[in-house]
Design an enzyme around this catalytic site. Structure first.
Site, PDB file in Angstrom:
ATOM      1  N   TYR A  73       0.843  -1.213   0.000  1.00  0.00           N
ATOM      2  CA  TYR A  73       0.000   0.000   0.000  1.00  0.00           C
ATOM      3  C   TYR A  73       0.870   1.251   0.000  1.00  0.00           C
ATOM      4  O   TYR A  73       0.581   2.232  -0.670  1.00  0.00           O
ATOM      5  CB  TYR A  73      -0.895  -0.018   1.245  1.00  0.00           C
ATOM      6  CG  TYR A  73      -1.930   1.089   1.270  1.00  0.00           C
ATOM      7  CD1 TYR A  73      -3.236   0.844   0.869  1.00  0.00           C
ATOM      8  CD2 TYR A  73      -1.597   2.378   1.697  1.00  0.00           C
ATOM      9  CE1 TYR A  73      -4.185   1.848   0.891  1.00  0.00           C
ATOM     10  CE2 TYR A  73      -2.547   3.391   1.714  1.00  0.00           C
ATOM     11  CZ  TYR A  73      -3.842   3.124   1.318  1.00  0.00           C
ATOM     12  OH  TYR A  73      -4.776   4.116   1.331  1.00  0.00           O
ATOM     13  N   PHE A 125      -8.852  19.930 -24.006  1.00  0.00           N
ATOM     14  CA  PHE A 125      -9.649  18.725 -24.241  1.00  0.00           C
ATOM     15  C   PHE A 125     -10.933  18.818 -23.414  1.00  0.00           C
ATOM     16  O   PHE A 125     -11.009  19.570 -22.447  1.00  0.00           O
ATOM     17  CB  PHE A 125      -8.840  17.461 -23.915  1.00  0.00           C
ATOM     18  CG  PHE A 125      -9.572  16.227 -24.331  1.00  0.00           C
ATOM     19  CD1 PHE A 125      -9.822  15.991 -25.679  1.00  0.00           C
ATOM     20  CD2 PHE A 125     -10.066  15.332 -23.409  1.00  0.00           C
ATOM     21  CE1 PHE A 125     -10.552  14.879 -26.082  1.00  0.00           C
ATOM     22  CE2 PHE A 125     -10.788  14.220 -23.804  1.00  0.00           C
ATOM     23  CZ  PHE A 125     -11.025  13.989 -25.138  1.00  0.00           C
ATOM     24  N   ASP A 126     -11.953  18.013 -23.779  1.00  0.00           N
ATOM     25  CA  ASP A 126     -13.262  18.190 -23.120  1.00  0.00           C
ATOM     26  C   ASP A 126     -13.235  17.908 -21.620  1.00  0.00           C
ATOM     27  O   ASP A 126     -13.867  18.611 -20.841  1.00  0.00           O
ATOM     28  CB  ASP A 126     -14.353  17.359 -23.815  1.00  0.00           C
ATOM     29  CG  ASP A 126     -14.147  15.867 -23.664  1.00  0.00           C
ATOM     30  OD1 ASP A 126     -12.986  15.436 -23.775  1.00  0.00           O
ATOM     31  OD2 ASP A 126     -15.122  15.136 -23.450  1.00  0.00           O
ATOM     32  N   ASP A 215      -0.607  19.452 -21.018  1.00  0.00           N
ATOM     33  CA  ASP A 215      -1.415  18.248 -21.025  1.00  0.00           C
ATOM     34  C   ASP A 215      -0.649  17.328 -21.970  1.00  0.00           C
ATOM     35  O   ASP A 215      -0.678  17.479 -23.188  1.00  0.00           O
ATOM     36  CB  ASP A 215      -2.823  18.550 -21.545  1.00  0.00           C
ATOM     37  CG  ASP A 215      -3.664  17.281 -21.667  1.00  0.00           C
ATOM     38  OD1 ASP A 215      -3.086  16.183 -21.721  1.00  0.00           O
ATOM     39  OD2 ASP A 215      -4.904  17.397 -21.724  1.00  0.00           O
ATOM     40  N   ALA A 217      -0.619  14.038 -22.718  1.00  0.00           N
ATOM     41  CA  ALA A 217      -1.120  12.698 -23.081  1.00  0.00           C
ATOM     42  C   ALA A 217      -0.381  12.096 -24.282  1.00  0.00           C
ATOM     43  O   ALA A 217      -0.053  10.921 -24.291  1.00  0.00           O
ATOM     44  CB  ALA A 217      -2.623  12.765 -23.359  1.00  0.00           C
ATOM     45  N   LYS A 258      -2.403   6.839 -23.093  1.00  0.00           N
ATOM     46  CA  LYS A 258      -2.048   7.118 -24.489  1.00  0.00           C
ATOM     47  C   LYS A 258      -0.574   6.758 -24.717  1.00  0.00           C
ATOM     48  O   LYS A 258      -0.241   5.594 -24.871  1.00  0.00           O
ATOM     49  CB  LYS A 258      -2.314   8.592 -24.819  1.00  0.00           C
ATOM     50  CG  LYS A 258      -3.775   8.933 -25.042  1.00  0.00           C
ATOM     51  CD  LYS A 258      -4.528   9.191 -23.784  1.00  0.00           C
ATOM     52  CE  LYS A 258      -5.902   9.755 -24.008  1.00  0.00           C
ATOM     53  NZ  LYS A 258      -6.663   9.867 -22.773  1.00  0.00           N
ATOM     54  N   HIS A 449     -21.821  13.329 -24.260  1.00  0.00           N
ATOM     55  CA  HIS A 449     -21.640  12.383 -25.363  1.00  0.00           C
ATOM     56  C   HIS A 449     -21.659  10.922 -24.906  1.00  0.00           C
ATOM     57  O   HIS A 449     -22.021  10.040 -25.657  1.00  0.00           O
ATOM     58  CB  HIS A 449     -20.339  12.674 -26.112  1.00  0.00           C
ATOM     59  CG  HIS A 449     -19.140  12.814 -25.236  1.00  0.00           C
ATOM     60  ND1 HIS A 449     -18.968  13.888 -24.389  1.00  0.00           N
ATOM     61  CD2 HIS A 449     -18.075  12.007 -25.033  1.00  0.00           C
ATOM     62  CE1 HIS A 449     -17.838  13.735 -23.725  1.00  0.00           C
ATOM     63  NE2 HIS A 449     -17.263  12.604 -24.090  1.00  0.00           N
TER      64      HIS A 449
HETATM   65  C1  P70 Z   1      -9.521  10.331 -26.172  1.00  0.00           C
HETATM   66  C2  P70 Z   1      -9.619  10.340 -24.650  1.00  0.00           C
HETATM   67  C3  P70 Z   1      -8.521  11.782 -23.076  1.00  0.00           C
HETATM   68  C4  P70 Z   1      -7.699  12.942 -22.761  1.00  0.00           C
HETATM   69  C5  P70 Z   1      -7.002  13.635 -23.777  1.00  0.00           C
HETATM   70  C6  P70 Z   1      -6.250  14.767 -23.445  1.00  0.00           C
HETATM   71  C7  P70 Z   1      -5.513  15.526 -24.487  1.00  0.00           C
HETATM   72  C8  P70 Z   1      -6.839  14.516 -21.186  1.00  0.00           C
HETATM   73  C9  P70 Z   1      -7.596  13.383 -21.458  1.00  0.00           C
HETATM   74  C10 P70 Z   1      -8.282  12.693 -20.310  1.00  0.00           C
HETATM   75  C11 P70 Z   1     -11.027  10.462 -24.143  1.00  0.00           C
HETATM   76  C12 P70 Z   1     -12.047   9.788 -24.973  1.00  0.00           C
HETATM   77  C13 P70 Z   1     -12.723  10.503 -25.928  1.00  0.00           C
HETATM   78  C14 P70 Z   1     -13.654   9.875 -26.740  1.00  0.00           C
HETATM   79  C15 P70 Z   1     -13.867   8.518 -26.575  1.00  0.00           C
HETATM   80  C16 P70 Z   1     -13.207   7.811 -25.610  1.00  0.00           C
HETATM   81  C17 P70 Z   1     -12.265   8.446 -24.806  1.00  0.00           C
HETATM   82  N1  P70 Z   1      -8.824  11.477 -24.231  1.00  0.00           N
HETATM   83  N2  P70 Z   1      -6.206  15.168 -22.169  1.00  0.00           N
HETATM   84  O1  P70 Z   1      -9.801   9.279 -26.737  1.00  0.00           O
HETATM   85  O2  P70 Z   1      -7.601  11.527 -20.022  1.00  0.00           O
HETATM   86  O3  P70 Z   1      -9.251   9.685 -20.412  1.00  0.00           O
HETATM   87  O4  P70 Z   1      -7.187   9.311 -19.058  1.00  0.00           O
HETATM   88  O5  P70 Z   1      -9.035  10.686 -18.151  1.00  0.00           O
HETATM   89  O6  P70 Z   1      -7.044  13.242 -25.052  1.00  0.00           O
HETATM   90  O7  P70 Z   1      -9.145  11.338 -26.779  1.00  0.00           O
HETATM   91  P1  P70 Z   1      -8.316  10.241 -19.371  1.00  0.00           P
END
Ligand code: P70
Length: 458
Positions: A73, A125-126, A215, A217, A258, A449
């Site tokens: 842990y 990102f969203d 960010d 990713a 990613k 979505h």
């Molecule tokens: C994607 C997924 C996640 C993401 C990202 C960036 C640039 C943060 C995050 C959050 C999310 C997704 C979108 C549509 C369908 C399925 C999944 N992106 N910043 O595919 O990260 O998901 O680990 O919380 O692209 O682009 P996390």
């Protein structure tokens, strides 16, 4: 590599069977799912291009490391392996593990954002935007204007517009939480950001005395584009480019799902210990003890190995070229795609492909339902549905880009799968005039979505 053919730098040891269910069953499945591809079952899907997030194939080295994991842990050996690997790759001395990218946003935003703050970025990102708004702050996109033109061929379409950024910093002096550069810029089509732009953004942040975060990713894909496209970097190693990129910043949020080539995980990287220490209590509150952060020891081990595999140049070349192959073949077939082709996905311009469907009827989302019924392929909308509503006016945001993303998981699909995608899109193109737009039959309130349901506009 001595060949013009794009040859993967790996071979396959373990496979997962996939099956194309009959067309009648696909039609029933998508109707049952309320014309929302998120509500399909994975077994109903033939080729899953929903996301490159957590859908990567792991290597034998990752699986071997998983078996050696320490599940303690607190103070687990696996945390040290994780932390040391990330520090080596990124240069950040302090690392806080979290269970995925949005968890990193949540923890960081609890420390850095106060109500009414402004957070400028290229295009947030969203999930990033949703977290900023959840903290009652204002996300501001400052990407270069060309990013909104899907046909504009620029090498670094994810760049920040420095004038827009400076104006935002000037007008909101004393009210900026931090600046966030998303590499690569997912909502802008997986477009990279240049080293020059990173440097200039960093200088502006210093001038206005505000924190600068990435960010990160898809940081490795971004570094590969810098090597390919930016003068002076052609002979540098990916590792050196990655170090230089991060050296201009105060830290990063990272969805390891990613470019760290795993199925779950994330972290926040910090240049300074003081900020790391401020985040630790929120890490504990939301994610768990700071040596595991919502992850098991085996997840930490998989990231430690994966982040190093993710910056291998041979792998990145294969990866980026596979995506480019799909993009070019679609283009040859007369399908309007975002140019240049991005790092992790091909983005089809839904507004151009289905010009008879108004943006309020979600042209790109409509196309995802149609593509699934046609072929069993699952794509995803990155556009008007994803953008959601303005929290103040409650009106639909109308993003300039309304795209259907064909997202390529890492080390998973072959060129033949890409060819099937192209064939399927060609079939849709032949009958696209008869496709009807969509409206909500149920609209879910946050990140809508994922859960909303639709019916056709007659
Ligand atoms: C994607 C997924 C996640 C993401 C990202 C960036 C640039 C943060 C995050 C959050 C999310 C997704 C979108 C549509 C369908 C399925 C999944 N992106 N910043 O595919 O990260 O998901 O680990 O919380 O692209 O682009 P996390």
């Amino acid at each position: 590599m001595g060949s013009d053919i794009n040859i993967p730098n790996f071979k396959i040891k373990s496979i997962e069977a996939i099956k194309l269910i009959p067309k009648e069953e696909r039609i029933k499945a998508i109707e049952r799912a309320g014309l929302n591809i998120f509500l399909l079952k994975s077994d109903e899907i033939f080729i899953d291009l929903l996301t490159d997030s957590g859908t990567n194939a792991m290597s034998q080295e990752q699986w071997a490391a998983i078996m050696r994991a320490d599940e303690g842990y607190a103070g687990a050996r696996s945390f040290d392996n994780f932390k040391n690997a990330i520090t080596e790759v990124t240069g950040f001395p302090c690392v806080l593990p979290v269970h995925q990218g949005r968890a990193a946003e949540n923890v960081l935003d609890h420390v850095l954002i106060k109500e009414g703050n402004v957070v400028p970025g290229n295009i947030h990102f969203d999930t990033t935007e949703a977290h900023i708004e959840h903290r009652k702050a204002i996300p501001v996109n400052c990407v270069i204007e060309e990013a909104y033109d899907s046909a504009a061929e620029l090498p670094f379409k994810g760049n920040m517009d420095l004038k827009k950024l400076e104006k935002t910093l000037e007008e909101n002096k004393g009210n900026i939480a931090y600046v966030l550069h998303t590499i690569t810029c997912n909502s802008g089509g997986g477009q990279p950001v240049s080293m020059q732009n990173i440097k200039e953004v960093s200088e502006l942040c210093k001038k206005y005395k505000v924190l600068f975060f990435f960010d990160a990713a898809r940081f490795a894909e971004n570094a590969f584009f810098i090597k390919q496209r930016e003068k002076g970097y052609e002979n540098k190693s990916i590792q050196d480019i990655v170090h230089e990129m991060f050296s201009y910043s105060d830290g990063c949020t990272m969805s390891a799902k990613k470019d760290a080539l795993v199925n779950i995980g994330g972290f926040i990287g910090f240049r300074r210990k003081e900020l790391y220490e401020k985040c630790v209590p929120f890490g504990i509150l939301f994610e768990g003890f700071p040596t595991y952060g919502g992850l098991s020891g085996r997840d930490l081990e998989a990231i430690a190995v994966g982040i190093n595999e993710g910056i291998q140049e041979e792998y990145l070349r294969y990866r980026v070229k596979q995506v480019e192959y799909l993009g070019k073949e679609l283009e040859k077939a007369g399908i309007p795609v975002m140019k240049p082709i991005g790092g992790h996905a091909v983005f089809v311009d839904g507004k151009k492909f289905l010009p008879h469907i108004p943006q309020e009827q979600f042209p790109s989302h409509t196309l995802t339902a149609e593509l699934y019924a046609e072929s069993g392929i699952r794509a995803v909308e990155i556009g008007t549905l994803l953008a959601g509503r303005d929290p103040k006016t409650e009106k639909n945001k109308m993003p300039k880009l309304d795209l259907m993303r064909l997202t390529i998981p890492r080390r998973v699909y072959l060129r033949e799968h890409m060819d099937y995608v192209v064939e399927s899109m060609k079939k849709i193109k032949e009958r696209k005039g008869s496709i009807k737009g969509l409206k909500f039959s149920f609209e879910s309130p946050i990140l809508r979505h994922f859960q909303s349901r639709f019916e056709r506009v007659e």
